[in-house]
Design a protein around this motif. Structure first.
Motif, short mmCIF file in Angstrom:
data_model
loop_
_atom_site.label_atom_id
_atom_site.label_comp_id
_atom_site.label_asym_id
_atom_site.label_seq_id
_atom_site.Cartn_x
_atom_site.Cartn_y
_atom_site.Cartn_z
N ARG A 20 72.95 40.57 22.81
CA ARG A 20 73.45 41.65 23.67
C ARG A 20 74.96 41.57 23.86
O ARG A 20 75.65 42.60 23.87
CB ARG A 20 72.75 41.57 25.04
N ALA A 21 75.48 40.36 24.02
CA ALA A 21 76.93 40.21 24.21
C ALA A 21 77.69 40.79 23.02
O ALA A 21 78.74 41.44 23.18
CB ALA A 21 77.29 38.74 24.40
N HIS A 22 77.18 40.57 21.82
CA HIS A 22 77.83 41.11 20.63
C HIS A 22 77.77 42.64 20.62
O HIS A 22 78.75 43.30 20.25
CB HIS A 22 77.16 40.57 19.36
N ARG A 23 76.64 43.20 21.05
CA ARG A 23 76.51 44.66 21.09
C ARG A 23 77.47 45.26 22.10
O ARG A 23 78.09 46.31 21.85
CB ARG A 23 75.07 45.05 21.41
N VAL A 24 77.62 44.61 23.25
CA VAL A 24 78.53 45.11 24.28
C VAL A 24 79.97 45.08 23.77
O VAL A 24 80.73 46.04 23.94
CB VAL A 24 78.39 44.29 25.57
#
Length: 329
Positions: A20-24
């Protein structure tokens, strides 16, 4: 139970699900490109939004259309990099093909990320204006307020994505302290380029410091007249990045601080060389572009300062790349 580690260069063990951090971070990077790309595309299409009457940008329309098209491609490349750093196929991209555009992007964004907040602080503390009364207008003030924060977000988000990516793929390269590096890791290339950069860097560092302190030596007539607090801030930032690039290269090549973590001089050399080399190229191109009036052209000494800075940045990154390749092996 055995412990499984991620292969440093192979894409075989890359998880299919993007954290998720990468997507954000990817979303932030793409979104931060929108204001700049929107303005540039509007200007290419003939719009004058944000360009006041009498702006120098209106004097050379064909040249500005070409320049705007190039910068659209450059900012579009940031979006491509954000996708590459967060997709499984990105692990299969050759190291040089990924690292080169990231180095260029970071080199162009970093001086803005440092300089723009310092400029705002300078305006707030001293009440200095970004433009002198009587100067030719350039862009409406709101344009910088929209575009530059976007650049800062781009730099932070894309930089974080690259660090996360590099930690998984090449994390072994910057482990440990400099004193534990084998002699084969530093190598002759790093030492020679660091020493050559140290000699050459004296010139651009001295010129940027002189200009930051108020000297007019080597400046064109127009640049002397148009100096503001922003000019002095940016020249100080330029000198700072020359020092960072040089210090990183020398600390890595000759290891005078044995307990220093490898990642510290490696980051200094990477970031400093990008800022010095890429901005040197950018300013040199601007200095030699045709169409400017005699008093508005960059002086020969200014162009030489940018050219030597470009060479210093390239020398440092060549030595750094040699170290990364040797340490990786």
């Amino acid at each position: 139970m055995t412990r499984t580690t991620l292969a440093p260069v192979s894409g075989a063990h890359v998880p299919l699900r993007v954290p998720r951090a990468h997507r954000v971070l990817r979303t932030l990077t793409v979104a931060s490109c929108v204001p700049y790309l929107s303005l540039k595309i509007a200007w290419i299409s003939g719009s004058r939004i944000g360009i006041p009457d009498g702006s120098v940008l209106l004097e050379h329309r064909a040249l500005m259309a070409v320049a705007n098209s190039v910068t659209v491609l450059m900012d579009g490349a940031v979006i491509v990099l954000a996708l590459l750093l967060t997709q499984a196929w990105g692990r299969r991209v050759p190291a040089w093909l990924l690292a080169t555009p990231v180095w260029i992007a970071g080199g162009l964004l970093l001086p803005i990320m440092v300089g723009f907040p310092v400029q705002l602080l300078t305006h707030a503390v001293t009440g200095a204006q970004p433009q002198r009364t009587g100067d030719k207008p350039f862009l409406d003030d709101w344009v910088f307020g929209v575009v530059y924060p976007g650049f800062i977000v781009q730099g932070l988000a894309l930089g974080t994505l690259f660090v996360l990516y590099a930690r998984e793929r090449w994390g072994h390269v910057w482990r440990g302290v400099v004193w534990d590096l084998p002699e084969a890791a530093t190598g002759r290339t790093l030492k020679v380029t660091a020493m050559a950069a140290a000699v050459l860097a004296l010139f651009p560092a001295t010129m940027h410091l002189l200009w930051a302190c108020g000297s007019t030596a080597g400046l064109s007539a127009t640049r002397i007249e148009q100096r503001t607090a922003d000019f002095y801030v940016l020249e100080g930032v330029n000198a700072l990045f020359v020092a960072a690039a040089l210090a990183g290269a020398l600390l890595l090549a000759f290891r005078p601080v044995p307990a220093l973590r490898v990642r510290t001089p490696l980051a200094m050399a990477w970031l400093g060389s990008g800022a010095v080399g890429c901005w040197g190229i950018w300013l040199l191109i601007a200095a030699v572009l045709p169409g400017a009036e005699e008093g508005e052209r960059a002086s020969g000494l200014m162009a030489l300062t940018y050219a030597v800075g470009m060479i210093v940045g390239l020398l440092v990154i060549i030595g750094t790349a040699s170290f990364v390749r040797r340490r990786g092996a």
